[in-house]
Write a protein that holds these residues in place. Sequence first.
Motif, PDB file in Angstrom:
ATOM      1  N   LEU A  35      17.672 -31.917  34.504  1.00  0.00           N
ATOM      2  CA  LEU A  35      16.720 -31.359  35.696  1.00  0.00           C
ATOM      3  C   LEU A  35      17.052 -32.681  36.935  1.00  0.00           C
ATOM      4  O   LEU A  35      17.563 -33.542  36.714  1.00  0.00           O
ATOM      5  N   LYS A  36      16.845 -31.835  37.783  1.00  0.00           N
ATOM      6  CA  LYS A  36      17.164 -32.428  39.087  1.00  0.00           C
ATOM      7  C   LYS A  36      15.805 -32.206  40.022  1.00  0.00           C
ATOM      8  O   LYS A  36      15.493 -31.233  40.181  1.00  0.00           O
ATOM      9  N   THR A  37      15.599 -33.038  40.428  1.00  0.00           N
ATOM     10  CA  THR A  37      14.108 -33.146  41.623  1.00  0.00           C
ATOM     11  C   THR A  37      14.105 -32.515  42.551  1.00  0.00           C
ATOM     12  O   THR A  37      14.997 -32.691  43.030  1.00  0.00           O
ATOM     13  N   GLY A  38      13.234 -31.928  43.226  1.00  0.00           N
ATOM     14  CA  GLY A  38      12.728 -31.988  44.814  1.00  0.00           C
ATOM     15  C   GLY A  38      14.073 -33.014  45.584  1.00  0.00           C
ATOM     16  O   GLY A  38      14.845 -32.508  46.348  1.00  0.00           O
ATOM     17  N   SER A  39      14.023 -33.911  45.548  1.00  0.00           N
ATOM     18  CA  SER A  39      14.770 -35.399  46.267  1.00  0.00           C
ATOM     19  C   SER A  39      16.175 -35.828  45.508  1.00  0.00           C
ATOM     20  O   SER A  39      16.404 -35.931  45.794  1.00  0.00           O
TER      21      SER A  39
END
Length: 139
Positions: A38-42
């Motif tokens: 997964l990749k976060t918004g940041s």
Amino acid sequence: MIIIEKILGKIEDFDTAALAVDKVLLDHYDMAKPHQKLKTGSGMVLAVSLEGGEKLFNGAVIYKDSEKLVVTELLPEDVLEIRPVGNRQWAKTAFNIGNMHHPAYIHDDCIVIPYDAILESLLKGIGVSYTRCERQLTG
């Protein structure tokens, strides 16, 4: 890369006043996957590897350090809100959804499913009332 092996809790259980909240936006299919990247918004990248049937959910805190929390957020999706009337329509609707092995989220007044053109056609044939809209797929 940080490896996430368990959910830490629900966002409402944490004091977020002094922490930045970084979100991971997921649809209902991705919420159900126990193993994924997964990749976060940041831009933070996390490897999720949950055990024992644990699943992500809207508002799940999956990472915490002294500066931030990473929280999952369920995206609204293209869905059909189906509103059967009477036992016969409920039964026919449920049978057709199940026969197509389609995920369904049952509420007191409706059944919500991810949009599917074939199921929409079947619903028309049954004569059941439905609306195509966007909403989170939760049960």
